[in-house]
Write a protein that holds these residues in place. Structure first.
Motif, PDB file in Angstrom:
ATOM      1  N   LEU A 165       0.828  -1.202   0.000  1.00 41.21           N
ATOM      2  CA  LEU A 165       0.000   0.000   0.000  1.00 41.21           C
ATOM      3  C   LEU A 165       0.868   1.259   0.000  1.00 41.21           C
ATOM      4  O   LEU A 165       0.495   2.309  -0.539  1.00 41.21           O
ATOM      5  CB  LEU A 165      -0.925   0.035   1.221  1.00 41.21           C
ATOM      6  N   TYR A 220       1.559   4.657  -5.925  1.00 39.94           N
ATOM      7  CA  TYR A 220       0.212   4.359  -6.404  1.00 39.94           C
ATOM      8  C   TYR A 220      -0.387   3.100  -5.773  1.00 39.94           C
ATOM      9  O   TYR A 220      -1.401   2.598  -6.207  1.00 39.94           O
ATOM     10  CB  TYR A 220       0.176   4.168  -7.947  1.00 39.94           C
ATOM     11  N   ARG A 250      -1.700   2.577  -2.770  1.00 42.20           N
ATOM     12  CA  ARG A 250      -2.971   2.724  -2.075  1.00 42.20           C
ATOM     13  C   ARG A 250      -4.094   2.802  -3.087  1.00 42.20           C
ATOM     14  O   ARG A 250      -5.138   2.175  -2.909  1.00 42.20           O
ATOM     15  CB  ARG A 250      -2.920   4.014  -1.205  1.00 42.20           C
ATOM     16  N   ASP A 251      -3.852   3.574  -4.130  1.00 38.97           N
ATOM     17  CA  ASP A 251      -4.899   3.716  -5.142  1.00 38.97           C
ATOM     18  C   ASP A 251      -5.108   2.415  -5.911  1.00 38.97           C
ATOM     19  O   ASP A 251      -6.221   2.116  -6.342  1.00 38.97           O
ATOM     20  CB  ASP A 251      -4.496   4.835  -6.139  1.00 38.97           C
ATOM     21  N   LEU A 252      -4.008   1.706  -6.009  1.00 37.21           N
ATOM     22  CA  LEU A 252      -4.075   0.492  -6.825  1.00 37.21           C
ATOM     23  C   LEU A 252      -4.782  -0.649  -6.113  1.00 37.21           C
ATOM     24  O   LEU A 252      -5.558  -1.377  -6.716  1.00 37.21           O
ATOM     25  CB  LEU A 252      -2.636   0.070  -7.204  1.00 37.21           C
ATOM     26  N   MET A 299      -6.433  -0.599  -2.723  1.00 35.89           N
ATOM     27  CA  MET A 299      -7.500  -0.383  -1.760  1.00 35.89           C
ATOM     28  C   MET A 299      -8.861  -0.711  -2.358  1.00 35.89           C
ATOM     29  O   MET A 299      -9.771  -1.148  -1.677  1.00 35.89           O
ATOM     30  CB  MET A 299      -7.478   1.088  -1.275  1.00 35.89           C
ATOM     31  N   THR A 300      -9.027  -0.518  -3.649  1.00 36.96           N
ATOM     32  CA  THR A 300     -10.333  -0.705  -4.254  1.00 36.96           C
ATOM     33  C   THR A 300     -10.352  -1.909  -5.180  1.00 36.96           C
ATOM     34  O   THR A 300     -11.289  -2.091  -5.944  1.00 36.96           O
ATOM     35  CB  THR A 300     -10.702   0.578  -5.044  1.00 36.96           C
ATOM     36  N   ARG A 301      -9.386  -2.701  -5.114  1.00 30.47           N
ATOM     37  CA  ARG A 301      -9.329  -3.894  -5.950  1.00 30.47           C
ATOM     38  C   ARG A 301      -9.309  -5.174  -5.083  1.00 30.47           C
ATOM     39  O   ARG A 301      -8.964  -5.136  -3.923  1.00 30.47           O
ATOM     40  CB  ARG A 301      -8.075  -3.842  -6.827  1.00 30.47           C
TER      41      ARG A 301
END
Length: 681
Positions: A73, A77, A79-81, A83-85
């Motif tokens: 994380l 990138y 966290r963006d990569l 956290m929602t996957r």
């Protein structure tokens, strides 16, 4: 979502259960489709959780460890990569997955050989391919450490146990050593005791083989080491041939006997005395029962010295008896010796004079009979050495008599060693040594020194006992008696001297009568008191020479003693003179003067009563006291001593013809029989 990690206790991993099942913890699980933000929320809410399992159905699909999750994380990138996957993109798709049945040691090896980046990742555990839980490496290592700790404790405990056991063993060894030393000391003490007991101790069992444990005295007796030897064979050379087989059978019978009484009977058949290398040995046999085993102990005692002393004492006793008997039967001893010398002296010529050989048997029978008779005679007289020598000769003659008819030469050969002096030699030497050469002088009267008799009595008292001692002592006491005539004889010199002093003539004292032997000691005072009788006779009774000649008597006066037995137990002694006799009138006058009798009584007194006045105290017919008489105590003393012995005295007198003092004395019991014995000096 699965439950949180459960508490894990050390008891979960037992020493018996080595599988990983007890280490399994429950961790949070997520499906692979769950989003990274969900996991992040979980880690945030459970800061102690190290990781979560990712499942595909009920099967493990991956593993997300906290550190690795946040590393990803935190990347550019990241966290963006993530956290929602779905978390399948971030999970470790190849974690370590093991079945619950795998043992701990195998999992430890596998886990420690993983990629260093995943070395501390949790291990997913399945059971039949279904997810069961996880094993934390931290807990796993902690339990391993705890297990190792328990093992160390166990090892320490075991080491302590071993140490204590070792110390106990050392202590036991020391105690055993102490006991062994004590036992060894005791055995040594017992061995020393047995070795110095002066006796031989040995033992053997039913095989009759002697044990190796035996006392030193056995070696000294047998002169060999006896351990392992068979007892019968050891004894064989020291037993008569006819006894050897018996001993072997008896020993075997003892160990086969079922009853103690039988064993006792067998034991009584074993030889009690042995001759081992010229030593006299007493043997004692004892059975020792130990559990089911029977052993025999043999105790051997060297009695050679004791036997020698016994022989010497027996010989000394026989010598004493011989001397006593020789003293009391001197003439018989001398006669027997003379007869034996004559017999022995004639044997040679008699045998030489034999004609045909058939006469030798007759001569042998006669010689045998006479030798046997002489042996009995000498034995009866106490000449034990002579009797023993004749017994040997008798044996030689018996052998000859029991064989074929002997020839004259054979008989002469047996008798060639017969020397009378040689046979008599020992007994003659003993008698001469104690009694002196005078014993064989041929005189019927033998004078023996009183000290020799007392010494002989002492030896009899120490060597003999009981009735035998009393009998021999009685014989000796006879020898110490004195002839009454000899007791009186010394007064002859006294009378001669006194007569010369008073200018009177007196013939030598005449002592006649029986030979009565008495013990002088208890009569010593009486004998001394008789001096008053003799003194009165020569002073009062005998006239001087002129007076005697004037009355028609020989000028020499006579005083005489006569001894006679009075029955079995009395002796009578008469002391007389041929003087003027007792003047009865003068005695009565003196008695009236002293107030002893009245004139009226004096006129009717019998002569015997008047004579009795002479024995009164302080009575004397003399008006003046002289050195010889006049005090009136002499005859009183004579009567007192006579009565002390149980005797009596009376006086006879005839005017102009003399006086006679008659003493009757009792004999002691042992004097009534032996009154004719020999005289001692």
């Amino acid at each position: 979502m699965s439950a949180t990690l459960a508490a894990f206790t050390p008891a979960d991993l037992s020493s018996e259960d080595q599988s990983i099942k007890n280490l399994v913890e429950q961790a949070m699980t997520f499906p692979a489709s769950a989003l990274g933000g969900t996991v992040h929320a979980f880690f945030k809410e459970h800061p102690d959780a190290d990781g979560v399992a990712v499942l595909d159905g009920d099967r493990p699909a991956g593993l997300i460890m906290r550190n690795e999750f946040y590393q990803k994380l935190g990347s550019l990138y990241g966290r963006d990569l993530f956290m929602t996957r779905p978390i399948r993109l971030i999970m470790n798709p190849a974690p370590l997955i093991v079945e619950v049945s795998v043992d701990v040691a195998s999992i430890a090896v596998i886990a420690m050989n993983r990629d260093p980046n995943h070395l501390y990742d949790m291990v997913l555990v399945t059971e039949e391919d279904s997810y069961l839980g996880v094993v934390s490496i931290k807990r796993f290592m902690l339990e391993l450490s705890r297990g190792r700790g328990r093992q160390i404790e166990l090892l320490n405990e075991q080491q302590e146990i071993l140490r204590l056991a070792n110390e106990a063993e050392i202590l036991h060894r020391q105690q055993i050593e102490v006991k062994n030393n004590e036992l060894r000391d005791r055995n040594e003490a017992v061995k020393n005791l047995l070795d110095n007991a002066g006796q031989g101790f040995l033992s053997f069992g039913a095989d009759l083989a002697i044990s190796e444990e035996y006392s030193l005295e056995c070696v000294q007796l047998f002169r060999v080491q006896i351990g392992g030897r068979r007892f019968p064979e050891l004894l064989a050379r020291h037993l008569p041939s006819e006894t050897q087989a018996t001993v072997d059978e008896v020993l075997g019978g003892i160990f086969l006997a079922a009853k103690p009484l039988q064993q006792k009977v067998f034991l009584s058949l074993l030889p009690g005395e042995l001759i081992i290398h010229d030593r006299a040995v007493r043997a004692q046999y004892k059975l020792i029962r130990r559990q089911d085993e029977i052993r025999m102990m043999v105790i051997l005692t060297d009695v050679t010295e004791r036997k020698r002393l016994e022989r010497e004492m027996a010989e000394e006793r026989n010598n004493v008896k011989m001397v006593v008997r020789a003293l009391s039967r001197q003439s018989e001893v001398l006669s027997a010796m003379a007869a034996f010398r004559e017999f022995a002296g004639n044997l040679g010529p008699d045998v030489a004079a034999l004609g045909a050989d058939d006469c030798a048997a007759t001569a042998l029978a006669e010689i045998f009979r006479q030798v046997h008779t002489f042996k009995g005679d000498f034995a009866q007289l106490g000449l034990h050495n002579t009797a023993a020598a004749l017994h040997e000769l008798e044996n030689a003659l018996a052998v000859l008599a029991n064989g074929p008819p002997p020839s004259r030469e054979a008989l002469a050969d047996v008798l060639s060693g017969m020397d009378a002096e040689l046979i008599l030699e020992r007994d003659v030497a003993i008698l001469t040594g104690i009694l002196g050469e005078s014993f064989f002088g041929g005189s019927e009267s033998l004078r023996v020194d009183k000290r020799a008799l007392l010494d002989l009595e002492g030896r009899v008292g120490s060597l003999l006992s009981g009735a035998a001692r009393e009998a021999v002592l009685a014989e000796l006491r006879v020898l110490r008696r004195h002839n009454v005539k000899d007791i009186l004889a010394p007064y002859g010199d006294y009378l001669a001297g006194l007569a010369e002093r008073l200018e009177k003539a007196v013939a030598p004292l005449l002592v006649t009568g029986d030979d009565v032997f008495v013990d002088r000691v208890p009569r010593e005072a009486f004998v001394k008191a008789l001096v008053h009788v003799f003194r009165n006779m020569i002073d009062h009774g005998l006239e001087d020479m002129d007076e005697r000649l004037a009355t028609g008597k020989p000028e020499t006066g006579t005083i005489a003693c006569h001894v006679a037995r009075a029955g079995e137990d009395m002796v009578r002694l008469e002391v007389s003179d041929d003087g003027r006799g007792i003047d009865v009138a003068r005695v009565l006058a003196k008695a009236m003067q002293k107030g002893l009798v009245t004139p009226q009584a004096a006129g009717s007194m019998a002569p015997e009563a008047v004579y009795d006045l002479l024995f009164r105290d302080d009575f004397s017919t003399r008006d003046e006291v002289s050195l010889l008489s006049g005090r009136g105590v002499g005859l009183a003393a004579v009567r007192a001593e006579t009565e002390r012995l149980g005797g009596a005295v009376r006086v006879e007198s005839e005017p102009g013809r003399g006086s006679r003092f008659i003493f009757t004395l009792p004999l002691f019991p042992d004097e009534t029989v032996g009154g004719t014995g020999r005289m001692a000096a």
